[in-house]
Design a protein around this motif. Structure first.
Motif, PDB file in Angstrom:
ATOM      1  N   LEU A 137       0.840  -1.200   0.000  1.00 39.87           N
ATOM      2  CA  LEU A 137       0.000   0.000   0.000  1.00 39.87           C
ATOM      3  C   LEU A 137       0.877   1.252   0.000  1.00 39.87           C
ATOM      4  CD1 LEU A 137      -3.092   0.776   0.279  1.00 39.87           C
ATOM      5  CD2 LEU A 137      -2.643   1.042   2.714  1.00 39.87           C
ATOM      6  N   THR A 191       0.379   2.892  -3.475  1.00 43.24           N
ATOM      7  CA  THR A 191      -0.683   3.881  -3.308  1.00 43.24           C
ATOM      8  C   THR A 191      -0.225   5.116  -2.551  1.00 43.24           C
ATOM      9  OG1 THR A 191      -2.309   2.097  -3.284  1.00 43.24           O
ATOM     10  CG2 THR A 191      -3.023   4.229  -2.410  1.00 43.24           C
ATOM     11  N   TYR A 195       0.301   8.778  -3.979  1.00 41.26           N
ATOM     12  CA  TYR A 195      -0.747   9.705  -3.509  1.00 41.26           C
ATOM     13  C   TYR A 195      -0.127  10.906  -2.815  1.00 41.26           C
ATOM     14  CZ  TYR A 195      -4.568  11.472  -0.581  1.00 41.26           C
ATOM     15  OH  TYR A 195      -5.485  12.270   0.048  1.00 41.26           O
ATOM     16  N   GLY A 220      -7.506   1.858   5.126  1.00 39.12           N
ATOM     17  CA  GLY A 220      -7.275   0.740   4.227  1.00 39.12           C
ATOM     18  C   GLY A 220      -6.974   1.178   2.799  1.00 39.12           C
ATOM     19  N   ASP A 221      -7.464   2.346   2.422  1.00 38.66           N
ATOM     20  CA  ASP A 221      -7.222   2.815   1.054  1.00 38.66           C
ATOM     21  C   ASP A 221      -5.894   3.560   0.925  1.00 38.66           C
ATOM     22  OD1 ASP A 221      -7.612   5.270   2.205  1.00 38.66           O
ATOM     23  OD2 ASP A 221      -9.379   5.811   1.017  1.00 38.66           O
ATOM     24  N   LYS A 245      -5.192   6.476   1.722  1.00 35.98           N
ATOM     25  CA  LYS A 245      -5.351   7.882   1.344  1.00 35.98           C
ATOM     26  C   LYS A 245      -6.040   8.721   2.414  1.00 35.98           C
ATOM     27  CE  LYS A 245      -5.466   6.774  -3.570  1.00 35.98           C
ATOM     28  NZ  LYS A 245      -6.264   6.743  -4.794  1.00 35.98           N
ATOM     29  N   HIS A 246      -6.312   8.129   3.544  1.00 41.65           N
ATOM     30  CA  HIS A 246      -6.961   8.865   4.644  1.00 41.65           C
ATOM     31  C   HIS A 246      -6.212   8.545   5.924  1.00 41.65           C
ATOM     32  CE1 HIS A 246     -10.051   8.670   1.516  1.00 41.65           C
ATOM     33  NE2 HIS A 246     -10.539   9.770   2.041  1.00 41.65           N
ATOM     34  N   LYS A 282      -8.333  13.340   4.519  1.00 40.72           N
ATOM     35  CA  LYS A 282      -7.548  13.135   3.302  1.00 40.72           C
ATOM     36  C   LYS A 282      -6.098  13.589   3.438  1.00 40.72           C
ATOM     37  CE  LYS A 282     -10.710  13.095  -0.557  1.00 40.72           C
ATOM     38  NZ  LYS A 282     -11.220  13.856  -1.684  1.00 40.72           N
ATOM     39  N   ARG A 310     -12.141  -7.853   4.845  1.00 42.60           N
ATOM     40  CA  ARG A 310     -10.732  -7.663   4.467  1.00 42.60           C
ATOM     41  C   ARG A 310      -9.973  -8.978   4.346  1.00 42.60           C
ATOM     42  NH1 ARG A 310      -7.835  -2.408   6.322  1.00 42.60           N
ATOM     43  NH2 ARG A 310      -9.493  -0.937   5.958  1.00 42.60           N
ATOM     44  N   ASN A 336     -13.127   2.281   9.652  1.00 47.97           N
ATOM     45  CA  ASN A 336     -13.078   1.972   8.228  1.00 47.97           C
ATOM     46  C   ASN A 336     -14.444   1.612   7.656  1.00 47.97           C
ATOM     47  OD1 ASN A 336     -10.336   2.099   6.945  1.00 47.97           O
ATOM     48  ND2 ASN A 336      -9.787   0.938   8.769  1.00 47.97           N
TER      49      ASN A 336
END
Lengths: 656, 656
Positions: A31, A35, A39, A382-383, A385-386, A415, A597, A643
């Motif tokens: 991640l 990501t 990001y 989990g993404d 980005k937060h 964010k 998950r 989440n």
């Protein structure tokens, strides 16, 4: 990283020699690489829609003369970029990526273009306040910012072998060394936000230049001496704070907030801004080791004990108040107003890792693991980005909105932050995870964290390759296999037996192992050969955790833990208000695997809910004891909270 | 006080016709007269050693040209003197004292000398900022200050018959009426801190001048209309706050803090600064009665319900946060960070008293009694010279010192405050206590509070004298004797049956009384004659109080109450930490009389203490369930807390 200065002490392995292959942690590591790093690059370039802009790249472009404009963001805004570059350095060490490296090299060129002739570099000052540099060390984070540059430079050097950023870092380190120090004509000052001290130790490791080590030592030992540098500096600039321009301050300088109330060796308890504190303690532990300074190590042990025995949350987080993002005092660990900054837990991990180099003790790795598995990973969604800055023990979204004392408690990850210290800090920690799992001395290999990985390292003159498979945090089986061990001769593999595992079985090649148990580690010494297998079976019974009775906020309550994971109740699973729920003392804790998950072990138990008296449902106060209703409780790992739908959360549950 | 405008509604009795003879309350009333009023006069004159100076008298002397110097203190500093004069007025009504009256008359002369030709009076502005008057109603408390002057004037007029202060008050009321109102050319504005509205109603009662009533009505109904006066005023003065001179404010005006976010009739929940809110609601209830305005009464009922069903502490205090000394939101009643200002409970009593004039309902008097017996009296020390501003539910002195979010929680009453609203507010309330015990309509006498007293009043055309003896709060016996009742004819004596008394026996002349029970009052209608005796036997069983499950902060806990008194645990009696104590669900509550202060009923019970695990006394977290030890618990009345050694205190106790 060089170990030549302390041959008898175990050191972390070179990041390039550790490959993480863990089913749980690979997700996090991937991640970060796939990501988070991309990001965050977008964030640094102000290209994330609806997020607070970073301004970081733009500030550098302005400082480099490539763009017109004025500085924006905090005085330490440059560190957003430096922490990102540090993460990139770690990432490239493990998985080369020429596209990413190209982007990073361009950013480094930009940094170089923004550096002054004399080595100074800080876009806040260089853009239009160069005459004010070094006039407000207490508030302006100049050395802090340089420290992050140095850390980035060392990481990027190790990761890529390239020296451009390292040269930039040396130039500013030299600039600082020219101006600050005990020598006649230099300023006997130090930074308001410690960071450079630990960075200079890294720079010393990377360059073998002892001046950097001595400068770190000076900054540590000068801190808190009398006359007090911050007080004198404050008077010199007319009692003006960077944070309230134009206002003459009445009160005294809060020296304890800056850990400058007395010489650091004399500190008895952790005080002030939690991140600054643990960054400083990290450097103190580094210096204790490198200089064989036992008095300094003693101070480190004392501060460590104070934190973990009196000022740490069960999730391995620190900082009891948002006022100054700070420690408060012994046993003051409120659950609903805590700060528990993600960065502070990262700093606590740094401190633990350095103490483990001084002395291998299970308690250091236990806390490192606690902070890592719970707070640090909770800090990122989990993404990828937060992020959470604050990691509460208890959340009531209505209170976060409606009670000003709880505004810092966010029920939903954000964010990006204007003050974006935490996101890139998580990123740099997780991308260098390999440095926390193992350490090695000349004749022993230590396993601190059970994170599946493959390593190669020279121990006792033998070239060793080892594979570790781990089913943590969901199951307790760990398996280490010696893949190669050329030559012959004894060496030790020391396995941490986690504090949370009431009984741990250790087998070598299927047989119960002979080992020496010392400070929470099982030392197995033998002539290890390729094909040898060590198996560890850890106790994964879910446990109730009780707080010390002096920890008033959690009296009468329990937390749930299984393996390294602390659990929490969420409204999504249990309904509101969570405070109405209790866990009977004799309720069985049952572990259930949820498909969420890809498989999460949740804890269930038969609990109770306090009902509303039917005869007076609107009475705020009633003499009628509320009826208790049966309710199945479901606790999820704290690291995963927030989440799903926003709602209440609590780590501590009333025991009935 | 005139009742001519609402003949069918019960009104408080004239203070001169009520003589308090209660063994419990006479102590308080005597303390006010003999200690507090003289002490506060010293405070107003800055003659209390080691206390924060008031500056109040000195400001008036400067404004009157009797002394050189500049204004000191808060913008509303004049009210310290006004509230003191109001208390003096009440005191003189009940016990003439020529020395005190002489001191007060001199103070009134001083006030008169400071008044402007045009009626304006406010030393903050008159000393050197007269050109700035009426430019910042939101922040500067000019009408608030005038309101306290008016209240003082009315009280002093009723107490002494003298009109000098009343004339001064009329002059400023006229000045305000000339400038503010709905008419063309007047300002459609209102004050940031409500107070004048209820004061103008009093001035109307004292003078029968309907302009004052209409001005009060205008100020209430204009509030929160669009375009918003505060927003426009804020823009007009360049977005500058009185509290941060020179700083252009970015954020919007916090209209809800000022109860100006929408027209007051539309308010659904209590918001903002708690004292301002309840002062305003008091005036709304006054206006609802005097104008027969049912829509306004409906708003009052709605706001009352919101407070007592969702935003009030069990001690009858309000204001869940020190941020803005304010309400927060429904069921947000944290115990360790509450504000619960003494003044706010006094305002809540005002509101309850006005609602009781609109409609006689036990719940209004229940809350009035709760606030009076618990919070208001807790606000003042036994010596009459130390005060609480904040009345916490839970105190940990180390946290008050060491956790910035709890600095407002003082474990020890203070001598005097720079912002000294509470001390003189307690003083004016307790010196006018006679106005809260009874009320009377044309044909009924209502007894709301059981405070021993003698009254004379005309009911149903008969001149009635009544003696009440009460053993509250320690015992449940109340005895009312009709001493005189000339003539003949039925009238009603209506006795409140307190909500806390599960069973209340009412006897007339020794026989069970025939009464009609309506809204918590026993209405006994008969041809009362001298010698008639009414006896009330109230249930004094100590009770456990449970909070609504939505009140998360008190989940799993009980408060103890006996009669009107709420109890608390103090460290002095129970040892620290109090959070380690619990009260088993089946423990018997035993009432024991302690010799302290001439006899205090304390509550004792067999409780439990969570011990420290002997095997790991330093572990902050442990899997070992702590042993429970037997401990006798001892709870004292909340109103008396903090009168011994400083230490922990808690109202809510874990139930085990």
């Amino acid at each position: 990283m060089s170990t030549k200065n302390a041959p008898t002490h175990p050191q972390p392995l070179d990041l390039k020699s550790v490959r993480i292959t863990d089913s749980y942690w690979s997700n996090h590591v991937d991640l970060i690489k796939h990501t988070v790093i991309p990001y965050q690059w977008e964030a640094l370039n102000d290209r994330v829609p609806d997020a607070e802009p970073s301004h970081a790249i733009r500030n550098f472009r302005i400082a480099a003369g490539l763009e017109e404009g004025s500085f924006a963001g905090f005085v330490f805004q440059d560190t957003d970029l430096y922490k990102w570059l540090e993460a990139v350095g770690y990432s490239l060490a493990q998985s080369p990526d020429s596209d990413l490296e190209k982007v990073a090299d361009e950013a480094i060129d930009l940094i170089g273009a923004a550096q002054q002739e004399d080595g100074y570099l800080n876009t806040y000052f260089t853009i239009d306040k160069l005459d004010q540099r070094w006039t407000n060390l207490m508030d302006c984070h100049e050395m802090y910012t340089a420290g992050h540059l140095i850390e980035a430079a060392v990481a990027y050097f190790y990761g890529t072998g390239k020296t451009k950023l390292l040269d930039i870092a040396r130039k500013i380190a030299d600039h600082i060394d020219d101006r600050f120090g005990p020598e006649e004509g230099k300023i006997r000052g130090y930074d308001g936000h410690q960071e450079i001290e630990l960075a200079l130790v890294k720079l010393y490791h990377a360059t073998s230049e002892v001046r950097y080590l001595n400068l770190a030592g000076f900054l540590i030992d000068e801190r808190g001496q009398k006359p007090n540098f911050f007080e004198e500096e404050f008077e010199r600039r007319g009692r003006i704070s960077h944070w309230a321009p134009g206002v003459v301050q009445k009160g005294p300088v809060n020296l304890a907030y800056h850990q400058a109330h007395k010489p650091v060796r004399e500190h008895e308890v952790a005080t002030g801004h939690a991140v600054r504190a643990v960054y400083m303690y990290t450097a103190m532990a580094d210096l204790a080791l490198l200089k064989g300074d036992n008095a300094l190590l003693e101070a480190c042990r004392r501060l460590w004990d104070n934190i973990v025995q009196k000022q740490m949350y069960v999730t391995g987080s620190i900082g009891s108040t948002h006022h100054g993002e700070a420690f408060t005092f012994d046993y003051d660990l409120p659950n609903d107003t805590n700060y528990s900054e993600t960065c502070a837990s990262i700093g606590l991990i740094f401190f633990a890792q350095r103490l483990l180099q001084n002395e291998v003790k299970g308690e250091y790795a236990d806390v490192m693991e606690r902070a890592l598995y719970n707070t640090v990973t909770a800090g990122i969604a989990g993404d990828g980005k937060h992020y959470f800055y604050v990691n509460p023990m208890e959340v009531w979204p209505a209170a976060s909105e409606g009670n000003p004392g709880k505004r810092h408690i966010k029920p939903v990850r954000q964010k990006w932050y204007g003050c974006a210290c935490c996101p890139p800090n998580v990123s740099r920690l997780l991308s260098s995870l390999g440095q926390y799992i193992y350490s090695a001395s000349d004749e022993a290999l230590f396993v601190h964290l059970y994170i599946g990985s493959q390593i190669s390292h020279e121990v006792a003159g033998r070239s060793v390759q080892l594979d570790m498979e781990s089913r943590l945090p969901w199951e307790g089986q760990v398996r280490l296999k010696v893949q190669e061990a050329d030559g012959a001769g004894d060496f030790t593999i020391a396995l941490r037996l986690p504090g949370w595992s009431a009984e741990s079985a250790v087998r070598v090649n299927g047989q119960p192992a002979q080992y020496e148990l010392r400070d929470g580690y099982a030392y197995i010494r033998r002539d290890w050969q390729a094909g040898d297998v060590v198996e560890l079976e850890l106790d994964m019974q879910p446990r109730r955790i009780y707080a010390h009775p002096n920890l008033r906020a959690s009296s009468g309550k329990v937390a749930l833990q299984r393996g390294p994971l602390v659990y929490c109740l969420e409204e999504t699973d249990n309904g509101a208000p969570l405070a109405s729920l209790s866990l009977p003392a004799d309720a069985e804790l049952q572990v259930v695997t949820d498909e969420w998950r890809g498989g999460v072990a949740v804890i269930e138990a038969d609990g109770l809910r306090t009902g509303t008296p039917a005869e007076a449902p609107n009475d705020l106060y009633s003499t009628v004891r509320p009826q208790l209703e049966q309710q199945r409780l479901r606790a999820v790992p704290y690291t995963l909270w927030g989440n799903r739908e926003p709602g209440e959360m609590t780590v501590w549950i009333r025991e009935s």
